[in-house]
Design an enzyme around this catalytic site. Structure first.
Site, mmCIF file in Angstrom:
data_model
loop_
_atom_site.group_PDB
_atom_site.id
_atom_site.type_symbol
_atom_site.label_atom_id
_atom_site.label_comp_id
_atom_site.label_asym_id
_atom_site.label_seq_id
_atom_site.Cartn_x
_atom_site.Cartn_y
_atom_site.Cartn_z
ATOM 1 N N GLY A 194 0.637 -1.328 0.452
ATOM 2 C CA GLY A 194 0.239 -0.038 0.099
ATOM 3 C C GLY A 194 0.837 1.187 -0.089
ATOM 4 O O GLY A 194 0.705 2.248 -0.260
ATOM 5 N N GLU A 196 1.952 2.895 -2.256
ATOM 6 C CA GLU A 196 1.650 3.717 -3.427
ATOM 7 C C GLU A 196 0.178 4.422 -3.477
ATOM 8 O O GLU A 196 0.015 5.471 -3.745
ATOM 9 C CB GLU A 196 1.316 3.080 -4.661
ATOM 10 C CG GLU A 196 2.531 2.669 -5.409
ATOM 11 C CD GLU A 196 3.829 1.885 -5.338
ATOM 12 O OE1 GLU A 196 3.047 0.827 -4.413
ATOM 13 O OE2 GLU A 196 4.814 2.512 -4.801
ATOM 14 N N ASP A 317 10.425 4.468 -6.215
ATOM 15 C CA ASP A 317 10.065 3.874 -6.162
ATOM 16 C C ASP A 317 10.721 2.940 -6.186
ATOM 17 O O ASP A 317 10.385 1.276 -6.371
ATOM 18 C CB ASP A 317 8.709 3.594 -6.914
ATOM 19 C CG ASP A 317 7.826 2.230 -6.751
ATOM 20 O OD1 ASP A 317 8.225 1.792 -5.572
ATOM 21 O OD2 ASP A 317 6.962 1.634 -7.179
ATOM 22 N N LYS A 344 15.070 -3.593 -7.389
ATOM 23 C CA LYS A 344 14.426 -2.493 -7.917
ATOM 24 C C LYS A 344 15.639 -1.762 -7.960
ATOM 25 O O LYS A 344 15.857 -1.842 -9.995
ATOM 26 C CB LYS A 344 13.412 -2.463 -7.649
ATOM 27 C CG LYS A 344 12.068 -2.942 -7.963
ATOM 28 C CD LYS A 344 10.734 -1.608 -7.429
ATOM 29 C CE LYS A 344 9.335 -2.109 -7.477
ATOM 30 N NZ LYS A 344 8.660 -1.331 -7.620
ATOM 31 N N TRP A 405 9.196 -8.592 -8.246
ATOM 32 C CA TRP A 405 9.135 -9.712 -7.450
ATOM 33 C C TRP A 405 9.532 -11.400 -8.068
ATOM 34 O O TRP A 405 9.699 -11.900 -6.616
ATOM 35 C CB TRP A 405 8.166 -9.898 -6.681
ATOM 36 C CG TRP A 405 6.759 -9.991 -7.439
ATOM 37 C CD1 TRP A 405 6.228 -8.749 -8.449
ATOM 38 C CD2 TRP A 405 6.288 -10.800 -8.342
ATOM 39 N NE1 TRP A 405 5.369 -9.137 -8.902
ATOM 40 C CE2 TRP A 405 5.368 -10.598 -8.831
ATOM 41 C CE3 TRP A 405 6.861 -12.689 -8.596
ATOM 42 C CZ2 TRP A 405 5.089 -11.653 -10.345
ATOM 43 C CZ3 TRP A 405 5.271 -13.386 -8.996
ATOM 44 C CH2 TRP A 405 4.683 -12.928 -9.646
HETATM 45 CA CA CA Z 1 6.609 0.317 -5.101
#
Ligand code: CA
Length: 689
Positions: A194, A196, A317, A344, A405
């Site tokens: 959550g 975002e 992010d 990431k 992921w």
């Molecule tokens: Ca994210």
């Protein structure tokens, strides 16, 4: 016989596999030795080290060409399928969209039972990235699944009857759960997502028998006017500025965990900041602990032990929720207990898992936000232009990450980590009008749905083309050994086996076996839809099976445009000499461009307002009108005329509530909907064919 098996289980921590459905309890010892039982796949990453390396070797680099379908199971699912199935006592447990759990006969694929937690479809709006679920957990005689709306549910593993259910979140705040629980020493551990949407991340442990909460660890500090939950959070608060707690802070732990029983440490990856833009989140700077970090916790009480932050002051992010793998590696002539991650941000990390010390970190794909990691401090050296401000900045990687992921795997025989790597760079621009939970001024994507980026996603000429790759990475030398270039980004997770194999599904709808040493393609099968989940393998009655759940979700229609086919989510199982026929894969049908919609607007300025509403409320799910045909969620530029003509029915009157279409009453008016219609029809008319 039954008694003997139970005793053997206690003494040796494993048992011989037979195909009958005798119920045998899964203990702490069973889980510690999970990868020694060929008949099972007992926990998300196969073992507590999460290596996804199977010792099964019936299928090898020599005979993989003889693989054929043993069975398939039709989920009928129309949204994304991300689950790693589990197998125990001859039963396969696999989850689909909306957190539905299916129990299948692992030899035949026949459905034994199904458990649907009845997630309210309106809750789907709170899921940034489709209504997916990545899997279940097993312990003693129970199977555990977490639902999208934040419930942790214990079922009888044999018949699916519910034993207990615990609400793990405040459902008035947009928390979601998509991850698989893990069980450590009688506690079921689950985080949430959550970040975002402006939430504060935490992970909790529940007693496996009763469902009672045992501990909770928050990854970011709350309001400093209130008492801190721990000393670790008091320390973390010193690295934040401004009123960070008002937008939650983020740091959600929605996927990766691992556990070292010898050290009695569990590891969890934390997510991105909320909002993404650090100028809004923490205006006077700071690292913002414990965002984008690997955190070690005591699994008995959830207390912080150490952390390593991959992206200090995250601005893009760059979650560190990606797969965590434990291994013992020879580093400079010394055997080190390490934890590995390819988060990431594009660096491959090798960290000492006893104390969090940085050992090495190198880029596994080209990136531009940092030049390198300073080995003296373990900190990345940020590129000054990466702090996007007045100019759109092509963030490489973009918020989709250099690796998301999609599980990796580590093969101790080849010494290689297999990484589903990608590039989908995105132009990011500071949003000066951002206010927490206020879409009125901004034109930020999804802001009307509660998304809090503080970033405008801009267009531009990309200098870094998109790609998807399977990378074989030497974690000791920190270098690539081989790679396979895929057709597109966002490919499936991987497993590797003692048969010198790597299996991976692709976004263009194929399931492929590679030689683990050199990447040579040995076999492939079409699956009719893109694959994002990771495969598993298990052995029953002397036959090795390889299973993958396939189903491309939601928005983009990328998979359909690559594969040319569109089919519902399915579970496929292969074996040597399998002769089952694959199902029919219907060709993706091409819809005509939207035409003939009439709308009532007062002026040209209303079209601009319609554009803004569309970007804020609609685009996150439906994409830009007429830019591609769309996937399971249609692109409105190719809708039937009467659908858009009656848009109020869907936007304000819940006509598609059963499919998960949100209710925008109170956020949009009938006159707003007219403006959106105008924008969609004009865009459909004027976009290049
Ligand atoms: Ca994210």
């Amino acid at each position: 016989m039954k008694k003997f098996t139970f005793v053997a289980l206690l003494i040796f921590g494993f048992y011989s596999c037979t195909s009958n459905n005798k119920q045998r309890g899964i203990t702490d010892q069973t889980l510690i030795h999970a990868d020694e039982d060929p008949g099972s796949w007992l926990t998300y990453g196969l073992n507590y080290s999460e290596t996804r390396f199977s010792k099964l070797d019936q299928v090898t680099d020599q005979n993989a060409k003889d693989l054929g379908l043993a069975w398939y199971f039709e989920m009928g699912a129309e949204r994304g399928v991300e689950a790693t199935p589990l197998v125990s006592n001859g039963i396969m447990y696999v989850t689909g969209p909306w957190s539905v759990l299916y129990a299948l006969d692992a030899k035949t694929g026949q459905k034994l039972w199904e458990y649907d937690p009845q997630v309210p479809k309106a809750y789907g709006e709170k899921a940034c990235c489709d209504v997916v679920n990545r899997g279940a957990a097993l312990y003693q005689d129970k199977v555990y699944v977490a639902s999208l709306d934040g419930r942790l549910i214990a079922l009888n593993a044999k018949n699916g009857s519910k034993v207990w259910e615990t609400l793990t979140v405040d459902q008035s705040i947009p928390y979601t759960i998509t991850g698989a629980p893990r069980v450590i020493k009688g506690k079921v551990i689950i985080g949430n997502g959550g970040a975002e949407y402006g939430v504060r991340g935490y992970i909790s442990a529940y007693d496996a028998e009763s469902g009672k909460q045992v501990w909770r660890f928050y990854s970011v500090p709350g309001n400093p006017d209130l008492p801190f939950e721990s000393k670790a959070l008091e320390e973390a608060a010193k690295t934040w500025t401004g009123k960070y707690w008002e937008a939650g802070g983020g740091g959600t732990m929605w996927d990766a965990m691992a556990y070292d029983p010898d050290l009695n440490l569990m590891y969890v990856g934390t997510g991105n900041g909320s909002p993404w833009n650090r100028k809004h989140r923490s205006p006077d700077g700071g690292d913002n602990l414990y965002l984008s970090s690997i955190v070690a916790l005591n699994p008995d009480n959830g207390e912080y032990v150490w952390h390593y932050q991959t992206t200090p002051g995250d601005n893009w992010d760059y979650t560190a929720t990606q797969h965590l793998i434990l291994a013992d590696l020879p580093i400079n002539g010394e055997e080190r207990k390490v934890i590995m991650q390819a988060p990431k941000n594009g660096f491959f990390y090798v960290i000492d898992r006893t104390n969090g010390e940085f050992i090495s970190g190198e880029t596994f794909v080209p990136i531009n936000w940092a030049s390198h990691i300073d080995y003296a401090t373990g900190r990345p050296v940020e590129n000054p232009t990466a702090a996007y401000n007045d100019m759109p900045y092509e963030a490489v990687p973009g918020p989709f990450g250099a690796h998301s992921w999609h599980p990796m795997s580590f093969n101790p025989q080849t010494g290689l980590v297999y990484i589903p790597a990608q590039n989908m760079s995105v132009f990011m621009l500071h949003d000066p009008k951002y206010k927490f939970n206020d879409p009125k001024e901004t034109m930020a994507l999804g802001s009307g749905n509660g998304m809090n980026f503080g970033v405008l996603l801009a267009g531009g000429e990309k200098a870094f083309p998109n790609f998807g790759k399977l990378l074989a990475w030497d974690p000791v030398k920190q270098e690539k050994v081989w790679e396979v270039e895929h057709f597109a980004p966002a490919n499936g997770g991987v497993i590797t086996t003692a048969g010198n194999l790597v299996f991976q599904g692709t976004s263009d709808g194929r399931f492929v076996a590679y030689n683990a040493q050199n990447g040579e393609k040995l076999w492939e099968s079409p699956l009719g839809t893109g694959v994002i989940a990771a495969p598993i393998t298990y052995e029953l009655d002397g036959i090795q099976y390889i299973t993958v759940a396939a189903g491309w979700g939601g928005v983009t229609g990328l998979s359909e445009s690559f594969s040319g086919t569109q089919t519902t989510g399915k579970v496929y199982t292969f074996k040597l000499g399998g002769t089952e026929a694959l199902p029919e894969f219907p060709k993706k049908k091409s819809n005509p461009r939207l035409s003939g919609v009439t709308y009532q607007i007062d002026s040209e300025a209303d079209v601009i307002l319609g554009t803004k509403h569309y970007i804020n409320y609609c685009m996150i799910c439906h994409g830009y009108p007429a830019a591609g045909q769309g996937g399971r969620i249609p692109n409105l530029g190719y809708s039937q005329t009467e659908v858009i003509q009656n848009l109020e029915a869907y936007v304000l009157n819940r006509a598609l509530a059963s499919k998960g279409m949100p209710d925008f009453t109170g956020r949009l008016t009938e006159s707003d909907v007219e403006k959106i219609k105008a924008f969609i029809q004009i865009t459909a008319d004027t976009s290049p064919q």
